[in-house]
Structures are given as structure tokens and as C-alpha cells.
Write a protein that holds these residues in place. Structure first.
Motif, PDB file in Angstrom:
ATOM      1  N   TYR A 239      22.050 -23.824  18.620  1.00 52.93           N
ATOM      2  CA  TYR A 239      22.966 -23.879  19.758  1.00 52.93           C
ATOM      3  C   TYR A 239      22.400 -23.050  20.886  1.00 52.93           C
ATOM      4  CZ  TYR A 239      24.507 -19.358  17.772  1.00 52.93           C
ATOM      5  OH  TYR A 239      24.556 -18.070  17.276  1.00 52.93           O
ATOM      6  N   PRO A 240      22.828 -23.236  22.133  1.00 50.88           N
ATOM      7  CA  PRO A 240      23.980 -24.032  22.570  1.00 50.88           C
ATOM      8  C   PRO A 240      23.664 -25.487  22.912  1.00 50.88           C
ATOM      9  CG  PRO A 240      23.153 -22.743  24.412  1.00 50.88           C
ATOM     10  CD  PRO A 240      22.307 -22.367  23.219  1.00 50.88           C
ATOM     11  N   GLN A 241      22.380 -25.875  22.962  1.00 51.62           N
ATOM     12  CA  GLN A 241      22.039 -27.214  23.446  1.00 51.62           C
ATOM     13  C   GLN A 241      21.540 -28.157  22.356  1.00 51.62           C
ATOM     14  OE1 GLN A 241      19.176 -26.386  26.543  1.00 51.62           O
ATOM     15  NE2 GLN A 241      20.729 -25.641  27.970  1.00 51.62           N
ATOM     16  N   GLY A 242      21.350 -27.670  21.135  1.00 54.36           N
ATOM     17  CA  GLY A 242      20.857 -28.521  20.065  1.00 54.36           C
ATOM     18  C   GLY A 242      19.451 -29.037  20.309  1.00 54.36           C
ATOM     19  N   LEU A 243      18.595 -28.204  20.910  1.00 54.37           N
ATOM     20  CA  LEU A 243      17.219 -28.611  21.201  1.00 54.37           C
ATOM     21  C   LEU A 243      16.415 -28.774  19.917  1.00 54.37           C
ATOM     22  CD1 LEU A 243      16.359 -26.294  24.237  1.00 54.37           C
ATOM     23  CD2 LEU A 243      17.282 -28.611  24.271  1.00 54.37           C
ATOM     24  N   LYS A 244      15.319 -29.533  20.017  1.00 53.23           N
ATOM     25  CA  LYS A 244      14.447 -29.757  18.874  1.00 53.23           C
ATOM     26  C   LYS A 244      12.994 -29.481  19.240  1.00 53.23           C
ATOM     27  CE  LYS A 244      17.156 -33.409  16.593  1.00 53.23           C
ATOM     28  NZ  LYS A 244      17.096 -34.794  16.042  1.00 53.23           N
ATOM     29  N   GLY A 245      12.200 -29.161  18.217  1.00 52.34           N
ATOM     30  CA  GLY A 245      10.750 -29.103  18.327  1.00 52.34           C
ATOM     31  C   GLY A 245      10.212 -28.362  19.529  1.00 52.34           C
ATOM     32  N   ASP A 246       9.317 -29.054  20.277  1.00 51.65           N
ATOM     33  CA  ASP A 246       8.623 -28.430  21.396  1.00 51.65           C
ATOM     34  C   ASP A 246       9.514 -28.201  22.613  1.00 51.65           C
ATOM     35  OD1 ASP A 246       6.312 -28.333  19.922  1.00 51.65           O
ATOM     36  OD2 ASP A 246       5.510 -30.220  20.707  1.00 51.65           O
ATOM     37  N   ASP A 247      10.762 -28.667  22.561  1.00 50.99           N
ATOM     38  CA  ASP A 247      11.690 -28.367  23.656  1.00 50.99           C
ATOM     39  C   ASP A 247      12.080 -26.894  23.651  1.00 50.99           C
ATOM     40  OD1 ASP A 247      11.687 -30.969  24.566  1.00 50.99           O
ATOM     41  OD2 ASP A 247      13.437 -31.546  23.377  1.00 50.99           O
ATOM     42  N   ILE A 248      11.779 -26.213  22.548  1.00 51.59           N
ATOM     43  CA  ILE A 248      12.059 -24.775  22.430  1.00 51.59           C
ATOM     44  C   ILE A 248      10.769 -24.022  22.693  1.00 51.59           C
ATOM     45  CG2 ILE A 248      13.064 -22.971  20.988  1.00 51.59           C
ATOM     46  CD1 ILE A 248      14.137 -25.274  19.187  1.00 51.59           C
ATOM     47  N   SER A 249      10.781 -23.101  23.639  1.00 51.74           N
ATOM     48  CA  SER A 249       9.563 -22.371  23.996  1.00 51.74           C
ATOM     49  C   SER A 249       9.156 -21.398  22.896  1.00 51.74           C
ATOM     50  CB  SER A 249       9.776 -21.594  25.301  1.00 51.74           C
ATOM     51  OG  SER A 249      10.689 -20.524  25.109  1.00 51.74           O
ATOM     52  N   ASN A 250       7.860 -21.082  22.849  1.00 51.57           N
ATOM     53  CA  ASN A 250       7.377 -20.090  21.881  1.00 51.57           C
ATOM     54  C   ASN A 250       7.999 -18.725  22.129  1.00 51.57           C
ATOM     55  OD1 ASN A 250       5.745 -21.736  20.307  1.00 51.57           O
ATOM     56  ND2 ASN A 250       3.943 -21.428  21.594  1.00 51.57           N
ATOM     57  N   GLU A 251       8.305 -18.425  23.387  1.00 47.33           N
ATOM     58  CA  GLU A 251       8.940 -17.148  23.706  1.00 47.33           C
ATOM     59  C   GLU A 251      10.315 -17.057  23.029  1.00 47.33           C
ATOM     60  OE1 GLU A 251       5.853 -18.124  26.474  1.00 47.33           O
ATOM     61  OE2 GLU A 251       7.733 -19.218  26.132  1.00 47.33           O
TER      62      GLU A 251
END
Length: 388
Positions: A239-251
Motif C-alpha cells: 500500500y497505498p498504491q498497490g505497485l508492482k515490480g520495477d514500479d517501486i524504486s530501489n530507494e
């Protein structure tokens, strides 16, 4: 000479005050151009360079750097002071003072600089502050973010993360839970299950944290993104956006790993602290759904199976504490606490667990470390040591 842009020089809805160039010297954006969105800032921060006026007295070249400490700095004392500094930084958010945003940014940057300085000067003892048993008093909302930032500062040395990128990640670790600052200490002491209202407060805190940061004038896209996404998960279950994979930054993934690890090894009213071995095992077993195998493996390998501050029993009968990660995860350097005879060592002798007689045979409860002065095992003095 072309120099890097600084996050404070780009703000959505404001015009640039400098011409921005590519590395090859081609004009990328003219002075006076309007900054329209965060994505534009991110691209410009990655690719843009500017020419500085040599007569400008403002130090634009001050890349984020570590605070300078002497060799015998005592991280155990420094960390306590950093918690106090973080409390003061948080107090500016609701102060209503016109100067609050500037002071807040300066305080967070100073804390990050000090953490990095400690990580560079005394990384093993600094990790020891995370794993040494804490006194029952203290605010979880202060020591949790400090401990998360400590892990990131130490791991970043091996990952070769530095400069403004490192500052953004450390700042995100310190401020990721701003949105539930008012309830975090109470939740940590709560024995009953969370209410629906509390669950909603927890799930909405990344968004609220970002709003609070923006109210303080924070526009650094990497900092903001890491805070907003630190509870997103690789499989979309976060949460809050339910992102997946590479949509999430390494930071954001680094902040998430530190947050999860510190939460697992910390004691709560409704459960005991999870031993490091089991915390590592749990995180590793969920690596495919949390943040990914590669980053998880690297992060955990830097902590080690026996991180500094772990109480152990050695094959020769010594009770000891780990003081330094070894060349391999299973063979750290220890300091003796008590011999098999029961005699307490006045001067803790080093024990290299690569040697057969000092092999680790058992991990002991950290409670036995509570009456001991931790800094003695790292050979540092009680006083603070700052290099002037």
C-alpha cells in the motif's frame, strides 16, 4: 565548469534560475522555464548540469558529506543524541513558525550527515547500537527511524551509494512514518489487535507522511517517492498504491528492508523480539514478494548471521559478544565477556571465530548484555569524540 543540480533548486510550479545543460554542454532547459511536475525534476536531476557564478558566495558544491569524527567516537552515546535531534526536527512540523521548513530540512540533513560519519568511522559499533538491548524507556517513533537509517548508512558503504542519493534515502528512512507519528508509540505498546480505525491510519500513513513533508517544503522526488512507496511490495500486495515490480524504486525498497528488519528484531508488548536468525530467515523466505531476491540477499549479507551486538557461546566455553562482521557471515570477531570458569574478563579479549577453539556454538539471549557497558567491547571512550 558544469556542476550537478541540487534538489532545492527545482520546485514544481516555479521557474528555473539557471540554464541547465547536458553533460555534453547542450542547453537542456533555459533559465526562467517553468517546472511543471515531479517527473521533470527527476529527469533534470539525473541528466542536468549548471554553470555557477564563481562570485556567488553560496556553497552550491556542498555535496552531501559525512560528519567528521575521531577514531574513538562512541556511537552508543551519539545515537542517543541523534534521537533527541530527531525529536526536535519533528517538533518543527506543527510549530507554525515561518522558518520551520528551513530548520526542519537543516536538522534532517545534519542527522543524516552524522549517521554517515558514524558509519564510515565506526560501522561495527554502529551496527552494535541496533542489536544491543535497549532500556525499556524511549520512544519507538524516534529510535525506530534512527535504527533504520543506521542500517541503510552501513549497507550503503558496500553498495557505493553516496552523495545526494544517499541523503535522500537516509532522509526517507527518518521521515517515512511521519504520518502516524501521533499514534506510533501507542500502537507499539498496544496488546490488543488494531481497530479498523487504526488499520486505516496505518495504511494511509505514507500519503500523510508525504503531505507533511511537502508542508515543510520538501520537493526532493527521490525522498518523497521512497517515503510514499516504502510499504509497496513486489507482488502488488503493498500500500497505498498497490505497485508492482520495477514500479517501486530501489530507494523505497531499501527503506522497506530496513523498516521490516528493525520491526522484526524489536520487542513489542504483544510479542518478544525475534532473534536475528529468524528475522533474516523470514525476510529471505519472502524475498520474492517483498522487494526482490538480489537486493534482499545483498542487504542481509551486509548485516550478517551474527551481527555486532549478538551474544554468543564459544566452543572454548567463553560467553562473548560479536564486535565485528567477519570475512564470512558465519565467522565474526568477538570479544570475551566471561570464561567457562565464570571469571569475568576485566579487559575483553578478542576471539576470532575462524579458529576452531572459538567457533560459535550457540546464540544467547541479549538480556545478559543489559548490565554491561557496550562501548567497552569496541575500545572507545565514554566521552564523545568530534574532530574539529
Amino acid at each position: 565548469m558544469l556542476e550537478k543540480l541540487r534538489p532545492s533548486e527545482l520546485t514544481v510550479g516555479k521557474r528555473t534560475t539557471l540554464d541547465i545543460y547536458t553533460r555534453g554542454g547542450r542547453l537542456l532547459l533555459s533559465r526562467g522555464a517553468m517546472i511543471s511536475n515531479e517527473q521533470q525534476i527527476e529527469i533534470l536531476m539525473q541528466r542536468g548540469l549548471v554553470k555557477r557564478d564563481p562570485n556567488d558566495r553560496v556553497d552550491y558544491s556542498s555535496e552531501f558529506k559525512p560528519f567528521r569524527y575521531t577514531n574513538n567516537v562512541n556511537p552508543f552515546l551519539e545515537v542517543i543524541e541523534l534521537e533527541d535531534q530527531l525529536s526536535k526536527a519533528f517538533s518543527h512540523i506543527k510549530s507554525g513558525n515561518a522558518a520551520a521548513p528551513e530548520v526542519f530540512y537543516r536538522d534532517i540533513r545534519n542527522i543524516c550527515s552524522q549517521l554517515l560519519g558514524l558509519a564510515e568511522r565506526s560501522p561495527e559499533a554502529l551496527l552494535g547500537t541496533v542489536h544491543w538491548p535497549r532500556e525499556e524507556k524511549g520512544d519507538y517513533s524516534l529510535y525506530h527511524p534512527i535504527q533504520c537509517a543506521i542500517l541503510i548508512a552501513v549497507v550503503a558503504l558496500r553498495l557505493k551509494i553516496h552523495g545526494e542519493q544517499l541523503f535522500s534515502i537516509l532522509a526517507a528512512a527518518l521521515t517515512a512514518n511521519l504520518g502516524m507519528l501521533a499514534i506510533q508509540d501507542r500502537l507499539n505498546k498496544q496488546k490488543t489487535p488494531l481497530t479498523e480505525e487504526q488499520i486505516q491510519a496505518v495504511r494511509s500513513h505514507p500519503d500523510k507522511s508525504v503531505l507533511m513533508l511537502e508542508s515543510m517544503g520538501i520537493r526532493d522526488p527521490m525522498w518523497i517517492r521512497a517515503v510514499l512507496h516504502h510499504h509497496e511490495r513486489l507482488d502488488g500486495s503493498g500500500y497505498p498504491q498497490g505497485l508492482k515490480g520495477d514500479d517501486i524504486s530501489n530507494e523505497a525498497k531499501l527503506v522497506a528492508l530496513a523498516d521490516i528488519y528493525i520491526a522484526l528484531i524489536g520487542r513489542r508488548e504483544y510479542r518478544q523480539a525475534l532473534p536475528v536468525k529468524f528475522a533474516l530467515k523470514q525476510i529471505f523466505s519472502e524475498r520474492g514478494t517483498l522487494v526482490g531476491p538480489a537486493l534482499t540477499k545483498m542487504f542481509l549479507s551486509q548485516i550478517g548471521i551474527y551481527p555486532p551486538g549478538t551474544a554468543v557461546k564459544l566452543k572454548n566455553g567463553d560467553t562473548a559478544v560479536v564486535t565485528q562482521r567477519g570475512e564470512t557471515a558465519s565467522q565474526p570477531i568477538c570479544a570475551g565477556i566471561r570464561a567457562i570458569s565464570g571469571q569475568v574478563y576485566m579487559h575483553p579479549p578478542p576471539r576470532d571465530t575462524r579458529l576452531p577453539e572459538y567457533e560459535i556454538t550457540e546464540v544467547l539471549s541479549s538480556d545478559l548484555l543489559k548490565p554491561l557497558q557496550p562501548f567497552l567491547f569496541w575500545g572507545v571512550h565514554v566521552r564523545k569524540a568530534v574532530e574539529l
